[in-house]
Write an enzyme that holds these catalytic residues in place. Sequence first.
Site, PDB file in Angstrom:
ATOM      1  N   LYS A  36       0.853  -1.198   0.000  1.00 18.54           N
ATOM      2  CA  LYS A  36       0.000   0.000   0.000  1.00 18.54           C
ATOM      3  C   LYS A  36       0.892   1.253   0.000  1.00 18.54           C
ATOM      4  O   LYS A  36       2.100   1.164   0.244  1.00 18.54           O
ATOM      5  CB  LYS A  36      -0.921  -0.030   1.211  1.00 18.54           C
ATOM      6  CG  LYS A  36      -0.197   0.060   2.549  1.00 18.54           C
ATOM      7  CD  LYS A  36      -1.148  -0.225   3.705  1.00 18.54           C
ATOM      8  CE  LYS A  36      -0.395  -0.079   5.029  1.00 18.54           C
ATOM      9  NZ  LYS A  36      -1.164  -0.599   6.161  1.00 18.54           N
ATOM     10  N   TYR A 276      14.045  32.601   1.263  1.00 15.28           N
ATOM     11  CA  TYR A 276      12.916  33.409   1.705  1.00 15.28           C
ATOM     12  C   TYR A 276      13.100  33.841   3.146  1.00 15.28           C
ATOM     13  O   TYR A 276      13.625  33.080   3.962  1.00 15.28           O
ATOM     14  CB  TYR A 276      11.619  32.596   1.631  1.00 15.28           C
ATOM     15  CG  TYR A 276      11.180  32.266   0.226  1.00 15.28           C
ATOM     16  CD1 TYR A 276      10.878  33.269  -0.696  1.00 15.28           C
ATOM     17  CD2 TYR A 276      11.046  30.945  -0.163  1.00 15.28           C
ATOM     18  CE1 TYR A 276      10.454  32.955  -1.974  1.00 15.28           C
ATOM     19  CE2 TYR A 276      10.620  30.612  -1.434  1.00 15.28           C
ATOM     20  CZ  TYR A 276      10.325  31.629  -2.339  1.00 15.28           C
ATOM     21  OH  TYR A 276       9.908  31.310  -3.584  1.00 15.28           O
TER      22      TYR A 276
HETATM   23  C1  LIG Z   1      -0.350  -1.635   6.731  1.00  9.80           C
HETATM   24  C2  LIG Z   1      -0.898  -2.911   7.144  1.00  9.80           C
HETATM   25  C3  LIG Z   1      -0.038  -3.971   7.456  1.00  9.80           C
HETATM   26  C4  LIG Z   1       1.468  -3.836   7.454  1.00  9.80           C
HETATM   27  O1  LIG Z   1       1.918  -3.036   8.515  1.00  9.80           O
HETATM   28  P1  LIG Z   1       3.470  -2.855   8.809  1.00  9.80           P
HETATM   29  O2  LIG Z   1       3.507  -2.239  10.151  1.00  9.80           O
HETATM   30  O3  LIG Z   1       3.984  -1.914   7.774  1.00  9.80           O
HETATM   31  O4  LIG Z   1       4.101  -4.178   8.711  1.00  9.80           O
HETATM   32  C5  LIG Z   1      -0.620  -5.180   7.802  1.00  9.80           C
HETATM   33  N1  LIG Z   1      -1.972  -5.325   7.831  1.00  9.80           N
HETATM   34  C6  LIG Z   1      -2.815  -4.325   7.551  1.00  9.80           C
HETATM   35  C7  LIG Z   1      -4.290  -4.564   7.600  1.00  9.80           C
HETATM   36  C8  LIG Z   1      -2.316  -3.089   7.197  1.00  9.80           C
HETATM   37  O5  LIG Z   1      -3.159  -2.097   6.933  1.00  9.80           O
END
Ligand SMILES: *Cc1c(COP(=O)(O)O)cnc(C)c1O
EC number: 5.1.1.1
Length: 384
Positions: A36, A276
């Site tokens: 993701k 700036y």
């Molecule tokens: C993001 C996510 C993960 C992975 O999490 P990490 O801490 O990056 O390993 C696992 N399960 C779900 C449902 C997530 O949303």
Amino acid sequence: MLATSTLEISAKAYRQNIRYIRSEIGPTPTISAVVKGNAYGHGISQMVEIAEKAGIRHFSAFSSDEAWEVWEKSKKGSEIMILGMLHFEELEELIRKGISFYVFDFERLEKAIKISKEIDIPAKVHVEVETGFHRTGFDWSQREKLAEMLVENSSFISIVGLCTHYAGAESVSNFVRVKNQITRYHEFKDFFNHQGITFKTYHTACSAATLIFPETIMDMVRIGIAGYGFWPTKETFFAKLNSLPKGNKNPLRRLITWKSTVMSLKTVKTGEFVGYGNSYMALENIRLAIVPVGYGHGYSRLLSNQGMVLIRGQYCQVVGTVTMNAIAVNVSKIKDLKIGDEVILIGKQGGKEITVASFSESTQMVNYEMLTRLPKDIPRKIIP
Ligand SMILES: *Cc1c(COP(=O)(O)O)cnc(C)c1O
């Protein structure tokens, strides 16, 4: 077309991280690579290629658009799972392609059943249960209706997973909450099993849970941040220190290196302000290199007068404000610097290193946030 900076992604580092995770979980559980957030900024298409070469055959995306990206890139027929968003009008196509998805409410479950019946292809669903994260998932009070629906429609849909997500397994302060979640998950599991419903995969663990709550490792672990070479938090690292190989060498390797070049050089005289406003005044004659990376490229404004880069193996400080497209760094101590010379924003050069953590700490961001803010249009190059 050349971009103002590039990201290099190390396939070798990824293989090391997967080897370490495998050593923690044993030979049987599936590792789902969580991609993701554009693969935590690393690039979905690059990460699918790297991960498949490292033997990964399961990917987790948050949303359907990400899932499609994985699907298009995958060469090995890997399983793809959607943890979050999808649009109902896409369900048919997702089901036809065999992409699995979470169901966490009756609306989505009903839609999935309806379409599965219509097209005579079973949707692959992961039933997410609410154990204490309080974001998505079926409530304990919904279990009977849910079980009824699953049994009734067992010939139309394929129930591939029973899952949940922990609320902060990376922090000791959540210990009790996570333990309660584990208990509640098992209550759900026992309840369903009792109703004659079994699931192909039981999966609950993210990186932190995998590393510090071994009881959460079931048929599959969903590995995000650790795959990219970062500890979910410092706490997770310290919690793990004792079990690490002698010398406490960090078994996780960062994949990402962020590079740019010197765009221009300039001398600023004592008493003049840089950039700036008046946040930086030269206290002596200084020499500046202008680097074409700014907050528009994911280099936080909070790094104004704070950030460091590496040039010719030496730390150089950001002076003045970070602007949309550029930073100025103090290169007074470097001789014969030329336009076009390499600048390291994240990564190693000449034995020194700029870490993502150093970035994140000075900007109050977590690793996750800094990484996912790296814009998609910075070219990502795989280094074998
Ligand atoms: C993001 C996510 C993960 C992975 O999490 P990490 O801490 O990056 O390993 C696992 N399960 C779900 C449902 C997530 O949303």
